[in-house]
Design a protein around this motif. Structure first.
Motif: not given
Lengths: 131, 137
Positions: B26-28, B63-64, B68-72
């Motif tokens: 959930x992006x938390x 890194x995490x 999360x920013x590299x992939x959708x």
């Protein structure tokens, strides 16, 4: 192997897995440890179906190298899976590759393997395969 | 999270790891960060920017976040989580998208979790060759 109808505890599955891994390093594989329809998916051998083929493959793997040693670091189990974290040492062409291997096993209630995944980190696998 | 001095049961450790995955999904990331010790180490595999050792909470969370920013459409479906006194192992069916392509994998995460439910070390076993390919596209 438990009698038909006997449900193994996770601890019993762990002990069976430990003995099986130790045996495999020596090329000793007990066919009774596998269900007739067992499937193995491994980094080294691809997908193999059926008890006889799986057993033959597991016996073959150690013979492909000058040394093939699987040292269990930890083995965990619950009702559905057995997971073995293994320190793998392979010697071939006079050179040694050490890698961490993960085995994920599905067993039936009698502790027979129905599915087995054996994963080695791809970079280490490439080193092993190019020897 | 258990109070200081409280020893988590194996089921509680499993739940802690499950909570971590749910928080990531959930992006938390703030909640995820709470589940690691300050000196935690993340052992990534392979030769991409996500490989190697990330030492300390700040480095591993960086890194995490970059992942999360590299992939959708990052999907992490937990197949099972097992635990013993020293390890928690999560079997995860994953998929990510990048540049319109989907990359699916079966990943294994191995965690060392303290009795208070904080992760000190994480190892990821995944198809690093596929990861490399996904970053080259």
């Amino acid at each position: 192997m438990a009698d038909a109808g006997t449900k193994l505890t996770p601890q019993q599955k762990i002990e069976m897995a430990r003995k099986a891994i130790e045996g495999t390093s020596r090329g000793e594989v007990n066919p009774e440890g596998f269900a007739r329809e067992a499937v193995m998916r491994g980094s080294l051998m691809g997908e193999i179906k059926g008890r006889d083929a799986v057993v033959a493959a597991l016996k073959k793997i150690p013979t492909m190298f000058e040394e093939f040693r699987q040292q269990p670091h930890a083995i965990l189990a619950d009702n559905d899976h057995v997971v073995a974290l293994i320190n793998l040492k392979v010697k071939s062409g006079g050179k040694t590759v050490e890698a961490q291997q993960v085995m994920v096993v599905h067993t039936n209630d009698q502790g027979q393997v129905t599915e087995l995944w054996a994963m080695i980190e791809p970079e280490a696998l490439k080193q092993i395969q190019k020897r | 999270m258990a109070e200081a001095g409280t020893k988590l049961s194996l089921d509680q450790k499993v739940q802690t790891i499950r909570d971590g995955f749910e928080a990531f999904k959930r992006g938390d990331l703030k909640r995820v960060a709470e589940l690691f010790t300050e000196d935690a180490v993340w052992h990534g595999r392979g030769s991409t920017k996500f490989g190697g050792d990330f030492k300390g909470k700040e480095a591993l969370m960086g890194n995490m976040a970059q992942f999360a920013q590299t992939f959708q459409d990052i999907r992490l479906d937990i197949h099972d989580i097992l635990a013993n006194d020293k390890h928690v192992v999560a079997l995860v069916n994953s998929s990510v998208k990048r540049d319109g392509k989907t990359y699916a994998d079966q990943q294994t995460f191995v965690f060392h979790v303290t009795d208070q439910g904080k992760t000190t070390e994480t190892w990821v076993v995944s198809d690093t060759e596929q990861l490399k390919k996904s970053l080259e596209s």
